[in-house]
Write a protein that holds these residues in place. Structure first.
Motif, PDB file in Angstrom:
ATOM      1  N   HIS A  17       0.814  -1.227   0.000  1.00  0.00           N
ATOM      2  CA  HIS A  17       0.000   0.000   0.000  1.00  0.00           C
ATOM      3  C   HIS A  17       0.844   1.272   0.000  1.00  0.00           C
ATOM      4  O   HIS A  17       0.389   2.323  -0.436  1.00  0.00           O
ATOM      5  N   ARG A  18       2.104   1.191   0.434  1.00  0.00           N
ATOM      6  CA  ARG A  18       3.006   2.345   0.366  1.00  0.00           C
ATOM      7  C   ARG A  18       3.107   2.824  -1.091  1.00  0.00           C
ATOM      8  O   ARG A  18       3.227   4.008  -1.371  1.00  0.00           O
ATOM      9  N   ALA A  20       0.894   1.310  -3.837  1.00  0.00           N
ATOM     10  CA  ALA A  20      -0.406   1.230  -4.528  1.00  0.00           C
ATOM     11  C   ALA A  20      -1.241   2.477  -4.253  1.00  0.00           C
ATOM     12  O   ALA A  20      -2.059   2.881  -5.081  1.00  0.00           O
ATOM     13  N   ASP A  21      -1.012   3.112  -3.081  1.00  0.00           N
ATOM     14  CA  ASP A  21      -1.855   4.259  -2.714  1.00  0.00           C
ATOM     15  C   ASP A  21      -1.409   5.565  -3.360  1.00  0.00           C
ATOM     16  O   ASP A  21      -2.056   6.591  -3.169  1.00  0.00           O
ATOM     17  N   THR A  22      -0.293   5.565  -4.105  1.00  0.00           N
ATOM     18  CA  THR A  22       0.230   6.851  -4.594  1.00  0.00           C
ATOM     19  C   THR A  22      -0.664   7.460  -5.675  1.00  0.00           C
ATOM     20  O   THR A  22      -0.884   8.650  -5.696  1.00  0.00           O
ATOM     21  N   GLU A  23      -1.173   6.627  -6.599  1.00  0.00           N
ATOM     22  CA  GLU A  23      -2.054   7.212  -7.627  1.00  0.00           C
ATOM     23  C   GLU A  23      -3.041   6.164  -8.127  1.00  0.00           C
ATOM     24  O   GLU A  23      -2.832   4.968  -7.942  1.00  0.00           O
ATOM     25  N   SER A  25      -6.027   3.610  -8.641  1.00  0.00           N
ATOM     26  CA  SER A  25      -6.664   2.697  -7.694  1.00  0.00           C
ATOM     27  C   SER A  25      -5.737   2.399  -6.516  1.00  0.00           C
ATOM     28  O   SER A  25      -4.553   2.106  -6.701  1.00  0.00           O
ATOM     29  N   LYS A  26      -6.305   2.473  -5.310  1.00  0.00           N
ATOM     30  CA  LYS A  26      -5.510   2.181  -4.107  1.00  0.00           C
ATOM     31  C   LYS A  26      -5.429   0.673  -3.857  1.00  0.00           C
ATOM     32  O   LYS A  26      -4.803   0.220  -2.909  1.00  0.00           O
ATOM     33  N   GLU A  33       3.935   2.482 -10.325  1.00  0.00           N
ATOM     34  CA  GLU A  33       4.015   2.119  -8.901  1.00  0.00           C
ATOM     35  C   GLU A  33       4.803   0.822  -8.715  1.00  0.00           C
ATOM     36  O   GLU A  33       5.597   0.691  -7.778  1.00  0.00           O
TER      37      GLU A  33
ATOM     38  N   GLN B  91      -8.447  -3.196   3.586  1.00  0.00           N
ATOM     39  CA  GLN B  91      -9.104  -2.368   2.543  1.00  0.00           C
ATOM     40  C   GLN B  91     -10.487  -1.938   3.027  1.00  0.00           C
ATOM     41  O   GLN B  91     -10.860  -0.765   2.896  1.00  0.00           O
ATOM     42  N   LYS B  94     -10.307   0.689   5.593  1.00  0.00           N
ATOM     43  CA  LYS B  94      -9.893   1.975   5.009  1.00  0.00           C
ATOM     44  C   LYS B  94     -11.097   2.629   4.328  1.00  0.00           C
ATOM     45  O   LYS B  94     -11.329   3.817   4.486  1.00  0.00           O
ATOM     46  N   GLN B  95     -11.867   1.801   3.616  1.00  0.00           N
ATOM     47  CA  GLN B  95     -13.042   2.351   2.902  1.00  0.00           C
ATOM     48  C   GLN B  95     -14.068   2.877   3.917  1.00  0.00           C
ATOM     49  O   GLN B  95     -14.543   3.984   3.779  1.00  0.00           O
TER      50      GLN B  95
END
Lengths: 102, 102
Positions: A17-18, A20-23, A25-26, A33, B91, B94-95
């Motif tokens: 997630h470090r 995947a969360d940058t841009e 879809s998380k 990524e 996930q 988080k949602q």
């Protein structure tokens, strides 16, 4: 207190997630990524890949549902493959170290 | 300096061998070793298993080559399954946390 194994599993999720969360879809890694993750987290492995298109090949190999992104389940299959390869190396080194002792 | 991901993969190997090396084959977990590993490293997961024969059922599920032991590759499939389940929970949390903010 989480155990060593629980901490390792948590790290797999945190590392994914470090990046995947940058841009976008998380829930998945796009190509950029995945590249950032590999260059930072798996740089020694990446250096062994002579193929300049290694990232694209790895992306294609991992993207089993063909959506052009790498979700957590697909990412973990990379970690599994690398861990199994490392463990086999670890076993060989242990055996050859054992042979030298006799 | 190993990355977080490399340390996590190393931990998977170290934890497996911490138990596999205690008796018999050092390349696999017998039932006693798997039980010790689960009670120490996955105690919270084990507590969710109501079935008193959980260890035997898990052993049977993992032992894909049917040799009565769990090798590293079979062990990692347990780690993968648990990590994927945890990541899906992560996930959802988080949602739902995101929904509360709006």
């Amino acid at each position: 207190m989480p155990s060593d194994l629980e901490k390792a599993m948590e790290t797999l999720i945190m590392v994914f997630h470090r990046y995947a969360d940058t841009e976008g879809s998380k829930a998945s890694l796009n190509r950029k990524e995945l590249k950032q993750l590999m260059e930072t987290e798996l740089s020694s492995f990446l250096k062994t890949q002579k193929d300049p298109a290694a990232i694209d090949r790895i992306m294609k190999d991992l993207d089993s549902n063909g959506d052009g992104e790498v979700n957590f389940e697909e990412f973990v299959s990379l970690v599994v493959g690398l861990s199994i390869a490392c463990e086999q190396l670890f076993q060989k080194q242990k055996q050859s170290a054992g042979v030298k002792k006799h």
